[in-house]
Design a protein around this motif. Structure first.
Motif, PDB file in Angstrom:
ATOM      1  N   UNK A 112       0.839  -1.199   0.000  1.00 20.15           N
ATOM      2  CA  UNK A 112       0.000   0.000   0.000  1.00 20.15           C
ATOM      3  C   UNK A 112       0.881   1.259   0.000  1.00 20.15           C
ATOM      4  N   UNK A 113       1.910   1.217   0.826  1.00 19.31           N
ATOM      5  CA  UNK A 113       2.825   2.365   0.919  1.00 19.31           C
ATOM      6  C   UNK A 113       3.480   2.645  -0.429  1.00 19.31           C
ATOM      7  N   UNK A 114       4.038   1.599  -1.043  1.00 21.32           N
ATOM      8  CA  UNK A 114       4.819   1.819  -2.261  1.00 21.32           C
ATOM      9  C   UNK A 114       3.932   2.158  -3.459  1.00 21.32           C
ATOM     10  N   UNK A 115       2.667   1.770  -3.389  1.00 17.39           N
ATOM     11  CA  UNK A 115       1.744   2.178  -4.449  1.00 17.39           C
ATOM     12  C   UNK A 115       1.493   3.690  -4.370  1.00 17.39           C
ATOM     13  N   UNK A 116       1.447   4.205  -3.145  1.00 14.91           N
ATOM     14  CA  UNK A 116       1.175   5.641  -2.972  1.00 14.91           C
ATOM     15  C   UNK A 116       2.455   6.476  -2.993  1.00 14.91           C
ATOM     16  N   UNK A 117       3.545   5.894  -2.499  1.00 14.23           N
ATOM     17  CA  UNK A 117       4.813   6.632  -2.392  1.00 14.23           C
ATOM     18  C   UNK A 117       5.942   5.742  -2.900  1.00 14.23           C
ATOM     19  N   UNK A 118       6.257   5.821  -4.199  1.00 11.64           N
ATOM     20  CA  UNK A 118       7.247   4.884  -4.772  1.00 11.64           C
ATOM     21  C   UNK A 118       8.647   5.054  -4.189  1.00 11.64           C
ATOM     22  N   UNK A 119       8.933   6.217  -3.603  1.00 17.18           N
ATOM     23  CA  UNK A 119      10.284   6.427  -3.056  1.00 17.18           C
ATOM     24  C   UNK A 119      10.167   7.009  -1.649  1.00 17.18           C
ATOM     25  N   UNK A 120       9.686   6.214  -0.691  1.00 15.54           N
ATOM     26  CA  UNK A 120       9.363   6.768   0.621  1.00 15.54           C
ATOM     27  C   UNK A 120      10.608   7.027   1.462  1.00 15.54           C
ATOM     28  N   UNK A 147      12.755  -0.170   1.650  1.00 10.04           N
ATOM     29  CA  UNK A 147      13.609   0.637   0.760  1.00 10.04           C
ATOM     30  C   UNK A 147      14.147  -0.205  -0.389  1.00 10.04           C
ATOM     31  N   UNK A 148      14.552  -1.432  -0.067  1.00  5.37           N
ATOM     32  CA  UNK A 148      15.056  -2.315  -1.124  1.00  5.37           C
ATOM     33  C   UNK A 148      13.945  -2.612  -2.127  1.00  5.37           C
ATOM     34  N   UNK A 149      12.751  -2.860  -1.612  1.00  7.42           N
ATOM     35  CA  UNK A 149      11.617  -3.160  -2.495  1.00  7.42           C
ATOM     36  C   UNK A 149      11.296  -1.961  -3.376  1.00  7.42           C
ATOM     37  N   UNK A 150      11.379  -0.763  -2.795  1.00  4.60           N
ATOM     38  CA  UNK A 150      11.098   0.439  -3.580  1.00  4.60           C
ATOM     39  C   UNK A 150      12.052   0.511  -4.771  1.00  4.60           C
ATOM     40  N   UNK A 151      13.320   0.221  -4.501  1.00  7.21           N
ATOM     41  CA  UNK A 151      14.316   0.232  -5.579  1.00  7.21           C
ATOM     42  C   UNK A 151      14.006  -0.808  -6.642  1.00  7.21           C
ATOM     43  N   UNK A 152      13.633  -2.010  -6.172  1.00  2.00           N
ATOM     44  CA  UNK A 152      13.322  -3.095  -7.126  1.00  2.00           C
ATOM     45  C   UNK A 152      12.132  -2.708  -7.991  1.00  2.00           C
ATOM     46  N   UNK A 153      11.111  -2.118  -7.356  1.00  2.00           N
ATOM     47  CA  UNK A 153       9.898  -1.766  -8.099  1.00  2.00           C
ATOM     48  C   UNK A 153      10.193  -0.642  -9.095  1.00  2.00           C
TER      49      UNK A 153
ATOM     50  N   UNK B  79     -11.653  11.317   3.988  1.00  5.32           N
ATOM     51  CA  UNK B  79     -11.585  12.667   4.559  1.00  5.32           C
ATOM     52  C   UNK B  79     -10.123  13.133   4.610  1.00  5.32           C
ATOM     53  N   UNK B  80      -9.261  12.233   5.065  1.00  4.46           N
ATOM     54  CA  UNK B  80      -7.839  12.557   5.217  1.00  4.46           C
ATOM     55  C   UNK B  80      -7.218  13.003   3.893  1.00  4.46           C
ATOM     56  N   UNK B  81      -7.625  12.359   2.810  1.00  6.32           N
ATOM     57  CA  UNK B  81      -6.987  12.633   1.520  1.00  6.32           C
ATOM     58  C   UNK B  81      -7.787  13.603   0.658  1.00  6.32           C
ATOM     59  N   UNK B  82      -8.851  14.174   1.223  1.00  8.09           N
ATOM     60  CA  UNK B  82      -9.684  15.091   0.437  1.00  8.09           C
ATOM     61  C   UNK B  82      -9.024  16.463   0.336  1.00  8.09           C
ATOM     62  N   UNK B  83      -8.883  16.932  -0.900  1.00  8.37           N
ATOM     63  CA  UNK B  83      -8.308  18.258  -1.126  1.00  8.37           C
ATOM     64  C   UNK B  83      -9.257  19.338  -0.582  1.00  8.37           C
ATOM     65  N   UNK B  84     -10.556  19.100  -0.732  1.00  4.58           N
ATOM     66  CA  UNK B  84     -11.543  20.068  -0.236  1.00  4.58           C
ATOM     67  C   UNK B  84     -11.392  20.240   1.281  1.00  4.58           C
ATOM     68  N   UNK B  85     -11.193  19.149   1.981  1.00  4.29           N
ATOM     69  CA  UNK B  85     -11.032  19.213   3.437  1.00  4.29           C
ATOM     70  C   UNK B  85      -9.745  19.955   3.783  1.00  4.29           C
ATOM     71  N   UNK B  86      -8.689  19.637   3.063  1.00  6.78           N
ATOM     72  CA  UNK B  86      -7.394  20.257   3.359  1.00  6.78           C
ATOM     73  C   UNK B  86      -7.434  21.776   3.127  1.00  6.78           C
ATOM     74  N   UNK B  87      -8.161  22.183   2.088  1.00  5.53           N
ATOM     75  CA  UNK B  87      -8.280  23.616   1.811  1.00  5.53           C
ATOM     76  C   UNK B  87      -9.150  24.298   2.873  1.00  5.53           C
ATOM     77  N   UNK B  88     -10.191  23.605   3.289  1.00  6.97           N
ATOM     78  CA  UNK B  88     -11.170  24.200   4.191  1.00  6.97           C
ATOM     79  C   UNK B  88     -10.674  24.259   5.637  1.00  6.97           C
ATOM     80  N   UNK B  89     -10.108  23.167   6.107  1.00  9.46           N
ATOM     81  CA  UNK B  89      -9.660  23.087   7.505  1.00  9.46           C
ATOM     82  C   UNK B  89      -8.491  22.105   7.591  1.00  9.46           C
ATOM     83  N   UNK B  90      -7.301  22.590   7.277  1.00 10.21           N
ATOM     84  CA  UNK B  90      -6.143  21.672   7.230  1.00 10.21           C
ATOM     85  C   UNK B  90      -5.889  20.968   8.570  1.00 10.21           C
TER      86      UNK B  90
END
Lengths: 158, 283, 760
Positions: A112-120, A147-153, B79-90
């Motif tokens: 989940x992390x690496x899908x959202x942040x490829x280079x965390x 970190x190693x997985x991020x590099x591999x991906x 809610x956490x990832x909503x841009x509208x929320x972040x703009x309105x009340x970070x």
């Protein structure tokens, strides 16, 4: 009792489940999948992590009835034809598993992390994995594995 | 856990109709993370759960007339990832990042975080400081309740058993700045021993007025009116400390596994001042 | 960690865990996964009273719940096991409460059903009435309390080092160990300075993420028990004793463990599932919840009063009094009291020593071994004490230690001479890595910084036996049979490396058969960092035996020495086809001399473990919050067999003790645990651990160890607690003497130091 229909690790399935059964109960009792395991029973340790429609949830706090019509992925669904994913390889290579009971949860959350942040960075890794507990405390190795997985991906995408 | 009936209505009206004003064993369930804990511990044995998951009208995040409106079954992660929320009340976005863990936030809902009335929850003090209100649906219609008036006691709201929170409304903040500080004492990630939420209207470092709410160490989230008074007109750090002192003097605190009341009083003193400082420095 | 391979290149290599792929795919085998045909699930009804007589037990509502197969009490158990008491030191623990309960949470009855939810619901319908009796919870009060936990004590007589156990009637003392060496009275009389301090360790517990789980089934030849146990051989012998059966009718199988840390030793659920299976003639499985682990086994809370005589900067005399809170059943507490007790004076060269160590019964959850076997409780005290003395004497804490440490050849408190214990090397490397000679920025404003170190040591258990079998198949492939349990410490991989080193083949090619008492030979248990040394020897000997037999086979079939003919060809030449085996066996037991009347012995242990920790902290003086910013762990592990696994063991042990130091505590209210869950008992998560952690194994060799190696599972725990407490005093001038080191305690100490103590 009710019949639930869902997609489990890329396969359409159905199962009988009582209203009070969790998805972990159903995976274990109906599908012989033991990789998601109830441990703390409070959503705090992450041992029961499964993906529902691609999003990580604590299976011990998730009623089986609620996966009806959805897609469920468990740790057993990651490696295809015995080929480990880059994240699994990285956990293996860095020694990020000791007793192994928490490992499936960490592997899924790392995905989940690496899908959202490829280079965390370390902070982002700790943030994503703060809801998974490892009593053997392989945390430094787990950070190294991510970190190693991020590099591999990243290399795989080039 | 013991067997129960599970109803899955498609509309809010249908859901309210399935609840029972006189039967505490019938309850709504949305994310279910808190309810599952109670059922697993055997402290709640439902006869029927009314799932709100299939009700489409309860999941939305919109800005209506300058106010942020959030459907009650919106997952906290959305809610956490909503841009509208972040703009309105970070401050909401920042507070959510520290709330429980990612898996729980993926499932737990805004309405549940309020209806559960656990004083350790992070959102209630923040929402009270922001002047938020909830729209509540009952059999005979809807009513609006300020979040500040929602909690009747420890794990207790003013809602009737056949009422449901339908949405949350956070008013326009008009340049107010806010902060939420969470103090844990047993581990970095834990239920807070103390939560402090503040919202200030300020000119630079001079506070015109402040809303100060503490939680977790108290039976319900509490506004600190003496501290708010002390903070109003504050222009220097000494005044922020005085606000902290005022909060420490007025707060009624509970001793528990996270600390004695005497210790929490000192935490209130320090964290109210820190929260005001953080709000002044915040966007 | 540096790689130092030898000979075949198998020892000293960071071989990835043999079972790694199974673990990262979620397919590793645990008892958790086991389901047997017609299996019943057991759920336990537990005592709500700390000490009392059971006046009545009403199971009728539970029995009447649809789906319940049977409700079992001790009277039922006695029909299959007439004398249902077990335990490694005393036969004091009943399978279910027998007339009396001794702690809140003690099992009183079991409900059996095929549906676990029904069993659980039924268990909540059982009602018990008790006549409450006076109870005792504190270990100091237990010394003199009128409340006596047990009316009668039955020594088990199982282990040679515990043969002398008697217990003291009408007291709560399970064991008192006394050691006298030199003339402490004279040392104190002649001292320049005398220091005396008292330290307390709180009650904590193991909490493996796989809670206790056992299943039993009847077979045509007897009883098979599948159990998450660290001691399959002990389980077999103890179950056979309880049933009056020969050992070979009891089969104990152990796959991987989801953590152990000392919890899953001796008997836990095994006797219960055995009794239930015999009663119902159906397989029975019991899986405890996380909460129930709090009612099964804890680590000893302990109070340690330590007094030292100092003359010319040397410690010339030391008195140690240690009281161990053993809970309601002795478990292995008496061995901790004695075997760890004799190291209470620390790794220091002190001629005049007295030790009094008491194992006490109280009305709490039983206490047992937990990663360090009592040593962390002792080091916490003696290394806090060391720093307090150095500070009072204005001596450098490193030099004060260096002037007093035990060096090889010098006698430890028992009189046993130190050998291959790299105490000075650990101290030196720790001081160097912590840069203790350089000036240190103690911070300013409200955040103060500090640093501290601590060192400790431990004796291994003795005398214990390990046996191993190495089987070479006709194609040359090799299988190792041994009863060491891989609970995450990597023993399968390490043992494979030892075989591989002897036979000069890749460790990855070796199969390790998991403990199965029908198949794998006896091993005392997987505990106390003993396996790599004891089983390591047995494995090495078995491999050498196989190698010798292969050489004999080569001679027999006429292959000249050194001809390097593949093993498969040797079998082919002898049997004219792919057939046959070579079986190598190895057995190991170290020598041991039991302590004399003064607690002295020339051979207290086969080897010593040494570990030290350095910590840097930041203290928020407005709230008392402590942030450990750096944690450095240095240990003498002999030669590292698998450097990566050694590092994870050091680091994992240190983090576990970090939790016991900063966060964890069982909270009690009149004997009732009030925080029996992960929500309220906080084990370290990834955001709790220090941002900088470093681990080092010093250059050393255990001369008597297999390929120079020795155990490493516990050494990382030793110094953590006192190093952090020492760093806190260095930062802000306050000294804490009771664990855990919470923010509130630090804040209260700061206020007290300002003369403005905070009200209770």
């Amino acid at each position: 009792m009710r019949t639930i229909h869902f997609t489990l690790n890329d396969e359409a399935v159905s199962a009988q489940a009582a209203e009070h059964h969790s998805i972990v109960d159903v995976l274990r009792d109906r599908f012989d999948l033991f990789g998601a395991r109830e441990s703390c029973a409070q959503g705090l340790c992450g041992c029961c992590t499964v993906l529902v429609d691609g999003t990580a949830v604590s299976g011990c706090l998730y009623l089986a009835a609620f996966v009806d019509g959805k897609t469920v992925t468990t740790i057993e669904g990651l490696a295809q034809n015995g080929k480990l994913t880059p994240i699994q390889e990285a956990f293996l290579e860095t020694g990020a598993t000791q007793c192994g009971f928490c490992t499936p949860g960490f592997v899924l959350m790392a995905g989940q992390l690496l899908a959202a942040h490829p280079d965390p960075d370390d902070e982002e890794i700790r943030h994503y994995l703060s809801g998974n507990l490892c009593r053997c405390a392989a945390y430094p190795e787990i950070i190294a594995a991510v970190k190693l997985a991020a590099g591999k991906l990243r290399a795989g995408r080039l | 856990m013991t067997p129960f009936e599970l109803a899955e209505p498609k509309t809010l009206k249908e859901a309210v109709g399935l609840l029972d004003a006189d039967d505490p064993t019938v309850r709504p369930i949305a994310g279910g993370t808190a309810l599952m804990l109670m059922m697993k511990a055997g402290v709640f044995r439902p006869s029927k759960l009314v799932s709100l998951r299939a009700i489409k009208e309860l999941t939305s995040i919109e800005i209506v007339k300058g106010e942020l409106t959030v459907g009650a079954t919106t997952p906290l992660a959305v809610l956490e990832h909503s841009e509208a929320v972040r703009m309105h009340a970070p401050v909401i976005t920042r507070a959510l990042r520290t709330l429980s863990n990612i898996r729980v936030r993926n499932v737990a809902t805004v309405g549940g975080a309020l209806a559960h009335a656990d004083p350790h929850m992070d959102l209630p003090p923040v929402l009270i400081a922001l002047g938020a209100r909830v729209v509540v649906q009952g059999r005979s219609g809807a009513r609006t309740i300020p979040v500040a008036d929602l909690f009747a006691g420890y794990f207790e709201t003013v809602l009737a058993k056949d009422e449901l929170i339908a949405s949350l409304i956070v008013p326009a903040q008009d340049g107010r700045r806010a902060a939420y500080l969470k103090c844990t004492t047993r581990a970095v990630h834990d239920w807070p021993a103390l939560g402090v939420a503040v919202s200030v209207a300020a000119d630079g470092k001079a506070i015109k007025n402040a809303s100060i709410v503490i939680s977790a160490a108290t039976e319900t989230p509490m506004r600190m009116s003496a501290a708010e008074k002390a903070a109003s007109g504050a222009t220097d750090d000494a005044a922020l400390r005085r606000a902290g002192d005022a909060a420490a003097a007025e707060a009624e605190l509970i001793s528990d596994g996270q600390g004695s009341a005497a210790y929490k009083k000192e935490l209130v003193r320090v964290y109210v001042a820190r929260a005001l400082r953080a709000a002044l420095g915040a966007a | 960690m540096a790689t130092r391979t030898i000979g075949s290149g198998q020892v000293g290599r960071s071989v990835p865990r043999l079972e790694g792929a199974a673990k990262v795919t979620g397919r590793a085998e645990y008892v958790h996964n086991i389901r047997l045909p017609k299996m019943l699930i057991g759920k336990i009804f537990r005592s709500t009273v700390a000490q009392g007589r059971i006046k009545s037990l009403d199971v009728s509502a539970a029995r009447a719940l649809p789906g319940v197969y049977r409700v079992v009490t001790i009277d039922d158990v006695k029909t299959v096991i007439p004398n249902p008491l077990y335990g490694p030191a005393f036969h004091d623990q009943p399978i279910l409460a027998d007339g009396k309960v001794h702690y809140i949470g003690e099992p009183v009855a079991v409900v059996l059903a095929t549906d676990p939810y029904i069993a659980e619901a039924a268990a909540s319908l059982i009602e018990a009435e008790y006549e409450e009796l006076p109870a005792v919870f504190d270990e100091i009060e237990a010394m003199t309390s009128a409340a006596v936990v047990h009316d009668e004590l039955r020594p088990a007589g199982t282990f040679p080092d515990l043969k002398h156990l008697k217990g003291k009637k009408n007291t709560n003392i399970a064991l008192d160990f006394h050691l006298r060496r030199g003339d402490p009275g004279k040392a104190f009389a002649e001292a320049d300075h005398v220091f005396e301090h008292t330290f307390r360790s709180q009650q904590v517990l193991h909490l493996p993420l796989e809670p206790f789980v056992s299943a039993a089934e009847l077979t045509e030849t007897g009883l098979t028990i599948h159990t998450a146990s660290q001691s399959p051989s002990f389980v077999r012998i103890e179950i056979a004793r309880l049933l009056g059966w020969p050992e070979n009718k009891v089969r104990v199988k152990v796959p991987y463990l989801g953590g152990g840390f000392g919890a899953k030793l001796y008997i836990k659920l095994e006797a219960m599932v055995a009794a239930l299976t015999l009663l119902t003639r159906r397989p029975v499985k019991i899986s405890l919840t996380m909460e129930e682990q709090f009612y099964t086994l804890t680590k000893h809370a302990a109070t340690f009063r330590i007094k030292s005589a100092i003359k010319n900067g040397r410690i010339t005399g030391r008195d140690c009094e240690v009281w161990w809170n053993g809970g309601a059943y002795a478990d292995i507490g008496p061995r901790i009291t004695q075997k760890s007790g004799f190291t209470a004076p620390g790794p220091y060269d002190i001629d005049n020593v007295s030790i009094d160590s008491y194992s006490l019964y109280t009305n709490l959850t039983p206490a047992g071994a937990l990663r360090g076997f009592g040593i962390p409780q002792l080091v916490w005290a003696y290394e806090s004490h060391t720093d307090m003395m150095a500070r009072a004497l204005k001596l450098d804490p490193v030099e004060f230690r260096r002037n007093n440490i035990l060096r090889d050849g010098r006698a430890q408190a028992t009189g046993t001479a130190m050998k291959d214990a790299a105490i000075e090397a650990v101290l030196d490397r720790l001081a160097l890595r912590m840069n203790m000679k350089a000036p240190f920025d103690h911070g300013g404003g409200t955040v103060k910084r500090g640093r501290g170190i601590a060192i400790g040591f431990k004796a291994s258990i003795s005398p214990t036996t390990s046996i191993a079998i190495v089987n070479v198949a006709a194609d040359g492939s090799v299988t190792l049979y041994c009863s060491t349990v891989d609970m995450g410490q990597g023993s399968d991989t390490a043992n494979a490396q030892l075989v591989a080193e002897v036979l000069n083949i890749p460790a990855e090619s070796i199969k390790v058969v998991h403990p199965d008492t029908d198949v794998t030979p006896y091993d005392m248990a997987t505990l106390g960092s003993r396996s790599l040394y004891h089983m390591g020897h047995a494995v090495r000997l078995a491999a050498e035996d196989a190698k010798a037999k292969l050489a004999a086979l080569a001679r027999e079939v006429g292959v000249p020495e050194g001809a390097n003919v593949p093993v498969a060809e040797l079998f082919q030449k002898k049997y004219k086809m792919q057939a046959g085996n070579i079986i190598g066996t190895g057995s190991y037991i170290p020598s041991y001399v039991p302590p004399d009347a003064n607690g002295l012995t020339p051979e207290a242990t086969p080897f010593w473990m040494v570990g030290g920790t350095g910590a840097e902290v930041e203290v928020d003086t407005e709230t008392g919050h402590v942030r450990v910013t750096k944690l450095i762990n240095v240990a003498d592990v002999g030669r590292p067999v698998n450097p990566r696994i050694v590092e994870t063991q050091l680091s994992g042990a240190a983090v576990m003790q970090f939790g016991f130091t900063m966060q964890e505590k069982i909270e009690l209210d009149g004997g009732q645990i009030t925080n029996a869950s992960f929500a309220d008992y906080k084990i370290p998560s990834i955001v709790d651990i220090p941002p900088v952690m470093q681990n080092e194994a010093v250059e050393s060799e255990q001369g008597s160890g297999p390929f120079g190696a020795k155990g490493v599972g516990e050494s990382g725990t030793f110094g953590v607690s006192p190093a952090i407490a020492n760093a806190i005093e260095d930062a802000c001038g306050v000294r804490l003497t009771e664990l855990p080191l919470t923010a509130e305690k630090v804040y209260r100490a700061l206020r007290a130091a300002q003369g403005k103590p905070l009200e209770e």
